[in-house]
Design an enzyme around this catalytic site. Sequence first.
Site, short mmCIF file in Angstrom:
data_model
loop_
_atom_site.label_atom_id
_atom_site.label_comp_id
_atom_site.label_asym_id
_atom_site.label_seq_id
_atom_site.Cartn_x
_atom_site.Cartn_y
_atom_site.Cartn_z
N ARG A 175 27.33 35.06 15.91
CA ARG A 175 27.71 34.13 16.38
C ARG A 175 28.96 34.46 17.33
O ARG A 175 29.47 33.78 18.42
CB ARG A 175 27.40 32.91 15.83
CG ARG A 175 28.77 32.55 14.51
CD ARG A 175 28.33 31.15 14.56
NE ARG A 175 27.50 30.92 13.81
CZ ARG A 175 28.10 30.03 12.19
NH1 ARG A 175 28.59 29.58 12.32
NH2 ARG A 175 26.47 29.62 11.16
N HIS A 176 29.32 35.09 16.48
CA HIS A 176 31.34 35.19 17.42
C HIS A 176 30.78 37.09 17.67
O HIS A 176 30.79 37.75 18.12
CB HIS A 176 32.20 35.29 16.31
CG HIS A 176 32.48 34.96 15.44
ND1 HIS A 176 32.23 35.51 13.92
CD2 HIS A 176 31.72 33.73 14.31
CE1 HIS A 176 31.27 35.30 12.72
NE2 HIS A 176 32.11 34.16 13.42
N ASP A 228 38.13 36.50 14.83
CA ASP A 228 36.39 36.09 14.98
C ASP A 228 36.18 35.14 16.37
O ASP A 228 35.34 35.71 16.93
CB ASP A 228 35.86 35.35 13.69
CG ASP A 228 35.27 35.47 12.56
OD1 ASP A 228 35.49 37.34 12.14
OD2 ASP A 228 34.85 35.64 11.44
N HIS A 229 37.42 34.43 16.09
CA HIS A 229 37.05 33.53 17.25
C HIS A 229 38.10 33.22 18.19
O HIS A 229 37.69 32.95 19.53
CB HIS A 229 37.93 31.92 16.45
CG HIS A 229 37.08 31.13 15.53
ND1 HIS A 229 35.67 30.82 15.37
CD2 HIS A 229 37.31 31.13 13.62
CE1 HIS A 229 35.84 30.68 14.58
NE2 HIS A 229 35.91 31.10 14.18
N GLU A 287 38.36 36.97 -3.03
CA GLU A 287 39.57 36.06 -2.49
C GLU A 287 39.21 34.69 -2.98
O GLU A 287 38.47 34.47 -3.27
CB GLU A 287 39.13 36.72 -0.91
CG GLU A 287 40.13 35.45 0.29
CD GLU A 287 39.57 35.66 1.43
OE1 GLU A 287 39.63 37.14 1.73
OE2 GLU A 287 39.86 35.34 2.28
N GLY A 322 42.82 33.08 10.04
CA GLY A 322 42.06 33.10 11.29
C GLY A 322 42.03 32.47 12.27
O GLY A 322 42.99 31.84 13.07
N HIS A 362 33.82 38.91 10.23
CA HIS A 362 32.82 38.65 10.06
C HIS A 362 31.36 38.99 10.99
O HIS A 362 31.36 38.13 12.09
CB HIS A 362 33.25 37.31 9.83
CG HIS A 362 32.14 36.52 8.64
ND1 HIS A 362 32.15 35.75 8.80
CD2 HIS A 362 30.87 37.06 7.95
CE1 HIS A 362 30.65 35.02 7.79
NE2 HIS A 362 30.11 36.02 7.80
N GLY A 396 41.45 27.95 6.11
CA GLY A 396 42.03 27.18 6.33
C GLY A 396 43.59 26.77 6.54
O GLY A 396 43.85 26.01 6.42
N GLU A 408 34.04 41.42 6.25
CA GLU A 408 33.52 40.58 6.22
C GLU A 408 32.20 40.22 6.20
O GLU A 408 31.73 40.11 7.20
CB GLU A 408 33.52 39.03 6.76
CG GLU A 408 35.50 38.42 5.66
CD GLU A 408 35.34 36.98 6.40
OE1 GLU A 408 34.49 36.43 6.67
OE2 GLU A 408 36.71 37.40 6.50
N1 PXP Z 1 38.52 34.78 4.47
C1 PXP Z 1 37.47 34.54 4.09
C2 PXP Z 1 36.46 34.93 3.49
C3 PXP Z 1 36.62 33.80 5.34
O1 PXP Z 1 35.29 33.48 5.52
C4 PXP Z 1 37.45 32.95 6.51
C5 PXP Z 1 36.21 32.31 7.53
O2 PXP Z 1 35.61 33.23 8.20
C6 PXP Z 1 38.74 33.72 6.51
C7 PXP Z 1 39.64 34.23 4.96
C8 PXP Z 1 39.80 32.84 7.66
O3 PXP Z 1 39.62 31.57 7.34
P1 PXP Z 1 40.42 30.46 8.48
O4 PXP Z 1 39.64 31.28 10.23
O5 PXP Z 1 40.46 28.91 8.08
O6 PXP Z 1 41.68 30.96 8.59
#
Ligand code: PXP
Length: 247
Positions: free
Chosen positions: A51-52, A11-12, A153, A214, A45, A193, A72
């Site tokens: 937004r991304h 995403d990022h 998850e 991510g 996602h 996270g 997602e």
């Molecule tokens: N799993 C889900 C369901 C999420 O929504 C996200 C964040 O989009 C992640 C995993 C990954 O989280 P992070 O980007 O904090 O590693």
Amino acid sequence: MGKLRLGINVDHVATVRNARGGDHPCPVRAASLVAEAGGDGVTAHLREDRRHIRDRDIERIKDECGLPLNFEMAATEEMVAIARRVRPHACCLVPERREERTTEHGLDVVRAESLLKTVTERLADAGIRVSLFVDPDPRQLEAAARLGAPVVELHTGTYCEKTGTARETELARIRAAAERCVELGLECHAGHGLDYATVGPIAAMPAIAELNIGHFLIGEAIFVGFAASIGRMRAAMDDARAGASTP
Ligand code: PXP
């Protein structure tokens, strides 16, 4: 104990691209590097506000990256229609609020059981494996099993944010939830996270089959490169898993 799969959330990469409105850096290009770097799948996602990740990114990741796509999405009519058209390997249903910076909590499956059952059935009917993103709460897992989702998850965000004994308490909740998944016949994934410091205790839980990571890896890629950041995470997961299976 089976191999722990690693899904990379891209995403990022799109967040950085969108900051300038052009095509660079491209999340599809990032997704195409995941397999070689040691990842097993790609997660993206598609938010309501785009937004991304955007619609075209999802289609191209599905068609071009050669790995299973974990899409997602919120449990809305619009997203169900997109998923049924794109047919990703899996859909992870998440709660979505426009004003949040990231997905702050898991779904309230207990309250939304009938809506989530309908959405899960419509996605399963298109050949898509559904997972529900939930907090490590046994009532949520029981509701997920009742409505027929094959996967959940577990949200690891609280564990990652806390320190000291509060972190240990949260880790124990995640461990108990992962074990409850096995009893209920649910495949257990985890994410949110995670970084090099927090991944070990989660990766060492034999009941967990997949992690989705991510933001930290995309940030770390600025310093060491995308493949190296994934490779180091893969090694940290494998070390923790090997340590856990050693008597
Ligand atoms: N799993 C889900 C369901 C999420 O929504 C996200 C964040 O989009 C992640 C995993 C990954 O989280 P992070 O980007 O904090 O590693």
